[in-house]
Design an enzyme around this catalytic site. Structure first.
Site, PDB file in Angstrom:
ATOM      1  N   HIS A 186       0.839  -1.207   0.000  1.00 58.71           N
ATOM      2  CA  HIS A 186       0.000   0.000   0.000  1.00 58.71           C
ATOM      3  C   HIS A 186       0.877   1.262   0.000  1.00 58.71           C
ATOM      4  O   HIS A 186       0.475   2.303  -0.502  1.00 58.71           O
ATOM      5  CB  HIS A 186      -0.926   0.010   1.226  1.00 58.71           C
ATOM      6  CG  HIS A 186      -2.023  -1.008   1.140  1.00 58.71           C
ATOM      7  ND1 HIS A 186      -3.171  -0.803   0.405  1.00 58.71           N
ATOM      8  CD2 HIS A 186      -2.148  -2.242   1.684  1.00 58.71           C
ATOM      9  CE1 HIS A 186      -3.963  -1.868   0.504  1.00 58.71           C
ATOM     10  NE2 HIS A 186      -3.363  -2.757   1.273  1.00 58.71           N
ATOM     11  N   TYR A 221      -5.796 -16.181   5.011  1.00 58.10           N
ATOM     12  CA  TYR A 221      -4.529 -15.522   5.332  1.00 58.10           C
ATOM     13  C   TYR A 221      -4.781 -14.605   6.532  1.00 58.10           C
ATOM     14  O   TYR A 221      -5.800 -13.898   6.564  1.00 58.10           O
ATOM     15  CB  TYR A 221      -4.030 -14.701   4.137  1.00 58.10           C
ATOM     16  CG  TYR A 221      -2.648 -14.109   4.342  1.00 58.10           C
ATOM     17  CD1 TYR A 221      -1.503 -14.869   4.116  1.00 58.10           C
ATOM     18  CD2 TYR A 221      -2.502 -12.789   4.766  1.00 58.10           C
ATOM     19  CE1 TYR A 221      -0.235 -14.326   4.308  1.00 58.10           C
ATOM     20  CE2 TYR A 221      -1.228 -12.241   4.965  1.00 58.10           C
ATOM     21  CZ  TYR A 221      -0.109 -13.021   4.740  1.00 58.10           C
ATOM     22  OH  TYR A 221       1.142 -12.486   4.942  1.00 58.10           O
ATOM     23  N   HIS A 224      -7.029 -11.180   6.924  1.00 56.12           N
ATOM     24  CA  HIS A 224      -7.726 -10.934   5.659  1.00 56.12           C
ATOM     25  C   HIS A 224      -9.074 -11.648   5.571  1.00 56.12           C
ATOM     26  O   HIS A 224      -9.467 -12.142   4.508  1.00 56.12           O
ATOM     27  CB  HIS A 224      -6.833 -11.309   4.482  1.00 56.12           C
ATOM     28  CG  HIS A 224      -5.707 -10.343   4.277  1.00 56.12           C
ATOM     29  ND1 HIS A 224      -4.671 -10.223   5.176  1.00 56.12           N
ATOM     30  CD2 HIS A 224      -5.481  -9.407   3.326  1.00 56.12           C
ATOM     31  CE1 HIS A 224      -3.840  -9.275   4.766  1.00 56.12           C
ATOM     32  NE2 HIS A 224      -4.306  -8.757   3.652  1.00 56.12           N
ATOM     33  N   HIS A 227     -11.441  -8.678   3.842  1.00 55.05           N
ATOM     34  CA  HIS A 227     -11.131  -8.074   2.544  1.00 55.05           C
ATOM     35  C   HIS A 227     -10.179  -8.981   1.775  1.00 55.05           C
ATOM     36  O   HIS A 227      -9.517  -9.840   2.349  1.00 55.05           O
ATOM     37  CB  HIS A 227     -10.517  -6.681   2.704  1.00 55.05           C
ATOM     38  CG  HIS A 227      -9.148  -6.668   3.323  1.00 55.05           C
ATOM     39  ND1 HIS A 227      -8.921  -6.808   4.675  1.00 55.05           N
ATOM     40  CD2 HIS A 227      -7.917  -6.550   2.756  1.00 55.05           C
ATOM     41  CE1 HIS A 227      -7.627  -6.753   4.927  1.00 55.05           C
ATOM     42  NE2 HIS A 227      -6.985  -6.606   3.781  1.00 55.05           N
ATOM     43  N   HIS A 229      -6.917  -8.651  -0.703  1.00 57.02           N
ATOM     44  CA  HIS A 229      -5.864  -7.680  -1.024  1.00 57.02           C
ATOM     45  C   HIS A 229      -5.157  -8.129  -2.309  1.00 57.02           C
ATOM     46  O   HIS A 229      -4.736  -9.277  -2.413  1.00 57.02           O
ATOM     47  CB  HIS A 229      -4.909  -7.620   0.184  1.00 57.02           C
ATOM     48  CG  HIS A 229      -3.556  -7.053  -0.077  1.00 57.02           C
ATOM     49  ND1 HIS A 229      -3.141  -5.845   0.450  1.00 57.02           N
ATOM     50  CD2 HIS A 229      -2.494  -7.536  -0.783  1.00 57.02           C
ATOM     51  CE1 HIS A 229      -1.881  -5.611   0.080  1.00 57.02           C
ATOM     52  NE2 HIS A 229      -1.470  -6.612  -0.671  1.00 57.02           N
TER      53      HIS A 229
END
Ligand SMILES: [Zn+2]
Length: 246
Positions: A186, A221, A224, A227, A229
């Site tokens: 990010h 994971y 997560h 969401h 990623h």
């Protein structure tokens, strides 16, 4: 008499509408686009900034588990990406970018060169400058642009239903504030977090494998579960064990 007038008016309206449609579909696209206009047909073996601009637009069509290099050189991988783009939109799939292909791209892009369904603002809810990350503001912004074209490709592949972006570019300050990893993509502007609905997180993680992301992290994971990623990590990292993505 009245009825006849109405009928004539209706006929005139339809004629006007037909004229409008004709105008829209046959309007010469050359020099017509607010973002970028291609001036020549592009095919394998050619090089230049126009090739590079094309590569950005078809970056979401590299094929399964692949990434299209954006280098201004029209090689076999670019040709294959153009073929996939053409197939996705029902165009003649010859791998040569000519007027039909460019017209489709013109219809897909806004005047700031972002694809119609995504925006710079959507990819940056951290600051307005794109500064403060791990790369220059210009690089972070460019990475976000490429990601938007990948998202647009994935959106189309998933039936043109919306894809929700929940987080993308982060400065170090923004990344720290949300507890992001110190090496988070990010910070480079090339990571995007996608939220559930209308697509499930697994559907997004699975489909992402076809659109040019070397990093896919989703359900299964750590951290997560809410969401998916996707990012362009130099190191291939696919991990969404609950979705069969590895
Ligand atoms: Zn993320």
């Amino acid at each position: 008499m009245f009825r006849r007038t109405v009928r004539i008016l209706a006929a005139l309206t339809m004629a006007a509408a037909a004229t409008l449609v004709t105008t829209v579909t046959t309007a010469a696209p050359a020099q017509a686009d607010g973002c970028y206009t291609w001036g020549r047909t592009l095919s394998e073996g050619m090089t230049g900034e126009d090739v590079r601009q094309l590569q950005i637009r078809v970056a979401g069509y590299p094929g399964y588990n692949a990434v299209l290099v954006i280098d201004g050189v029209f090689g076999p991988a670019t040709r294959a990406a153009v073929v996939r783009f053409q197939q996705a939109y029902g165009l003649g799939a010859d791998g040569i970018a000519g007027q039909q292909t460019f017209n489709r791209i013109y219809a897909l892009q806004d005047d700031d060169c972002t694809p119609v369904n995504f925006s710079y603002a959507e990819l940056n809810n951290c600051n307005s400058t794109w500064a403060g990350g791990a790369v220059s503001a210009a690089t972070a912004r460019f990475n976000a642009l490429v990601n938007m074209w990948k998202l647009q490709a994935m959106r189309h592949a998933l039936g043109d239903q919306p894809i929700r972006v929940t987080s993308a570019f982060r400065s170090h300050a923004c990344n720290d504030a949300v507890g992001g990893s110190p090496s988070s993509r990010h910070l480079y502007g090339d990571a995007v977090d996608l939220g559930v609905s209308p697509h499930s997180l697994c559907r997004l993680a699975q489909q992402a494998r076809n659109h040019g992301w070397r990093e896919i992290l989703g359900p299964g994971y750590p951290g997560h579960s809410d969401h998916t990623h996707v990012a362009h990590d130099p190191i291939r990292t696919w991990s969404a064990s609950s979705c069969g993505v590895s």
